[in-house]
Write a protein that holds these residues in place. Structure first.
Motif, short mmCIF file in Angstrom:
data_model
loop_
_atom_site.label_atom_id
_atom_site.label_comp_id
_atom_site.label_asym_id
_atom_site.label_seq_id
_atom_site.Cartn_x
_atom_site.Cartn_y
_atom_site.Cartn_z
N ILE A 92 0.86 -1.18 0.00
CA ILE A 92 0.00 0.00 0.00
C ILE A 92 0.89 1.23 0.00
O ILE A 92 1.96 1.22 0.61
CB ILE A 92 -0.95 -0.01 1.23
CG1 ILE A 92 -1.85 1.21 1.22
CG2 ILE A 92 -0.17 -0.11 2.53
CD1 ILE A 92 -2.91 1.19 2.32
N GLY A 93 0.49 2.27 -0.71
CA GLY A 93 1.33 3.46 -0.81
C GLY A 93 0.53 4.73 -0.69
O GLY A 93 -0.54 4.78 -0.09
N TRP A 106 -0.76 3.61 10.77
CA TRP A 106 0.51 2.93 11.07
C TRP A 106 0.31 1.42 11.02
O TRP A 106 1.09 0.69 10.41
CB TRP A 106 1.02 3.33 12.46
CG TRP A 106 1.81 4.60 12.52
CD1 TRP A 106 1.40 5.80 13.01
CD2 TRP A 106 3.17 4.80 12.07
NE1 TRP A 106 2.41 6.73 12.90
CE2 TRP A 106 3.50 6.15 12.34
CE3 TRP A 106 4.12 3.96 11.48
CZ2 TRP A 106 4.75 6.69 12.03
CZ3 TRP A 106 5.37 4.50 11.16
CH2 TRP A 106 5.68 5.84 11.44
N TYR A 109 -0.29 0.26 7.21
CA TYR A 109 0.89 0.28 6.33
C TYR A 109 1.94 -0.73 6.78
O TYR A 109 2.50 -1.46 5.96
CB TYR A 109 1.49 1.68 6.30
CG TYR A 109 0.85 2.59 5.30
CD1 TYR A 109 1.54 3.03 4.17
CD2 TYR A 109 -0.47 3.03 5.45
CE1 TYR A 109 0.96 3.87 3.24
CE2 TYR A 109 -1.06 3.87 4.54
CZ TYR A 109 -0.34 4.30 3.42
OH TYR A 109 -0.93 5.13 2.49
N ASN A 113 2.86 -3.74 4.36
CA ASN A 113 4.15 -3.54 3.67
C ASN A 113 5.32 -4.29 4.27
O ASN A 113 6.20 -4.74 3.54
CB ASN A 113 4.47 -2.05 3.59
CG ASN A 113 3.57 -1.30 2.63
OD1 ASN A 113 2.77 -1.90 1.91
ND2 ASN A 113 3.68 0.02 2.61
N SER A 152 6.22 10.80 2.98
CA SER A 152 5.21 10.07 3.74
C SER A 152 5.93 9.19 4.74
O SER A 152 6.40 8.11 4.41
CB SER A 152 4.34 9.22 2.82
OG SER A 152 3.37 8.50 3.56
N TYR A 155 4.72 5.43 5.13
CA TYR A 155 5.06 4.62 3.96
C TYR A 155 6.57 4.39 3.88
O TYR A 155 7.03 3.26 3.69
CB TYR A 155 4.57 5.31 2.69
CG TYR A 155 4.99 4.63 1.41
CD1 TYR A 155 4.42 3.43 1.03
CD2 TYR A 155 5.96 5.21 0.58
CE1 TYR A 155 4.81 2.80 -0.15
CE2 TYR A 155 6.35 4.59 -0.59
CZ TYR A 155 5.77 3.39 -0.95
OH TYR A 155 6.17 2.77 -2.11
N SER A 158 7.92 1.88 6.37
CA SER A 158 7.64 0.48 6.03
C SER A 158 8.56 -0.02 4.93
O SER A 158 9.03 -1.16 4.98
CB SER A 158 6.17 0.33 5.61
OG SER A 158 5.90 0.98 4.38
N SER A 198 -4.73 2.29 -2.88
CA SER A 198 -4.28 2.61 -1.54
C SER A 198 -5.29 3.48 -0.80
O SER A 198 -5.53 3.30 0.40
CB SER A 198 -2.92 3.31 -1.59
OG SER A 198 -1.93 2.46 -2.12
N ARG A 202 -6.98 2.76 2.75
CA ARG A 202 -6.87 3.72 3.85
C ARG A 202 -8.24 4.10 4.39
O ARG A 202 -8.46 4.17 5.60
CB ARG A 202 -6.13 4.98 3.39
CG ARG A 202 -4.66 4.80 3.14
CD ARG A 202 -3.94 6.14 3.08
NE ARG A 202 -4.47 7.02 2.07
CZ ARG A 202 -4.04 7.09 0.81
NH1 ARG A 202 -3.05 6.28 0.43
NH2 ARG A 202 -4.55 7.94 -0.05
#
Length: 309
Positions: A92-93, A106, A109, A113, A152, A155, A158, A198, A202
């Motif tokens: 996920i980004g 948090w 992700y 990831n 980010s 991101y 991760s 993503s 989210r």
């Protein structure tokens, strides 16, 4: 060179984007495929396409679910054969401001990831090692995992973790004598649909019912801008597949799709070396000790290294 024909690859996040590009590239090499994704509709389409090229089994999988991962692994190996190529690609980004950071994001992700990569490794690596076969693990990180840019924090944290995990695992496998290589894939700018997928994830993990019309418009505009940027300047995801295949065959530790991180890498390296203190006699002793310790590890568990003297 690792021969690929006749092997089985297990690929997460394989229904679209980079994952599908990797699956196509492996299929052209004569590799059987077990593909997974969270998007059932995209997964069905990918399975139909790839089945024209090789043996394929498709499974819907949330990579955070360890029990489901183990169950899918059993089913995949029963249908396609023992897995010796593992591609932990699901991710996920998307950018997140400091104000948007939350415990829920948090967890989301890091769970996908880095947790998804850990689950893939812990599910399949013991099987590969137990068979004594040569194999390879590919973990998808990001160019910002090599040199965080500050776009980010969640991101980039991760993906930095994925880089470190991959580097450490590859070195430990080699030191312990296991014929399993590790490549960390670090995509730069690739024309994927990551922004939209993503955002959906989210919103599901951290819904904001109190968001104003202005905030919703900002989110939609940011998604449009990111998608436009990726599609106009990004590499075709299919171009990443052959890069991964080449890295796996060669046992390369890194596969990097473009030079977008070059400037950040240079700045990071300079900052790190600038922070090193002057060399001392203790540094020399530590170098000697660490070199001896690595040699002992390479020779097997004949004895434990003692403390430096």
């Amino acid at each position: 060179m690792l021969e690929l024909a006749g092997r089985t690859a297990f690929i997460t996040g394989a229904a679209q984007g980079i994952g599908l590009g990797i699956a196509r590239a492996f299929a052209r090499e004569g590799v059987g495929l077990a593909i997974t994704d969270i998007d059932q509709e995209a997964l069905d389409k990918a399975e139909a396409e790839l089945s024209a090229l090789t043996t394929v089994a498709a499974f819907r999988l949330d990579v955070r679910d360890r029990a489901a991962f183990a169950s899918v692994a059993d089913a995949a190996e029963a249908r396609v054969g023992p897995v010796t190529l593992l591609v932990n690609n699901a991710g996920i980004g998307g950018p997140l401001s400091i104000a948007e950071m939350s415990y829920e994001l948090w967890d989301l992700y890091l769970g996908i990831n880095i947790g998804g990569v850990i689950n893939g490794i812990q599910t399949f690596l013991p099987r590969i090692i137990a068979r004594g076969e040569a194999g390879h693990v590919v973990n998808t990180a990001s160019a910002v995992g090599l040199a965080p840019a500050g776009g980010s924090t969640i991101y980039e944290t991760s993906k930095t973790a994925v880089v470190g995990l991959s580097e450490s695992l590859g070195k430990q496998l080699a030191l312990e004598g296991h014929p399993v290589g590790v490549t960390v894939l670090c995509p730069g700018v690739v024309a994927t649909n990551l922004a939209a997928t993503s955002r959906t994830a989210r919103d599901g993990a951290a819904p904001r019912p109190e968001a104003s019309a202005e905030e919703r418009e900002r989110d939609e505009r940011r998604e449009r801008d990111e998608t436009s940027f990726l599609r106009n300047l990004g590499m075709d995801p299919d171009a990443a597949g052959p890069m991964v295949v080449a890295a796996v065959k060669a046992g390369a530790p890194y596969a990097i799709t473009d030079r977008s991180a070059a400037g950040q890498l240079t700045q990071r390296a300079k900052a790190l070396f600038s922070a090193l203190p002057p060399a001392t006699e203790l540094d020399h002793k530590l170098d000697v000790f660490m070199a001896a310790q690595r040699r002992r590890m390479a020779q097997g568990p004949a004895g434990e290294a003692g403390p430096p003297r």
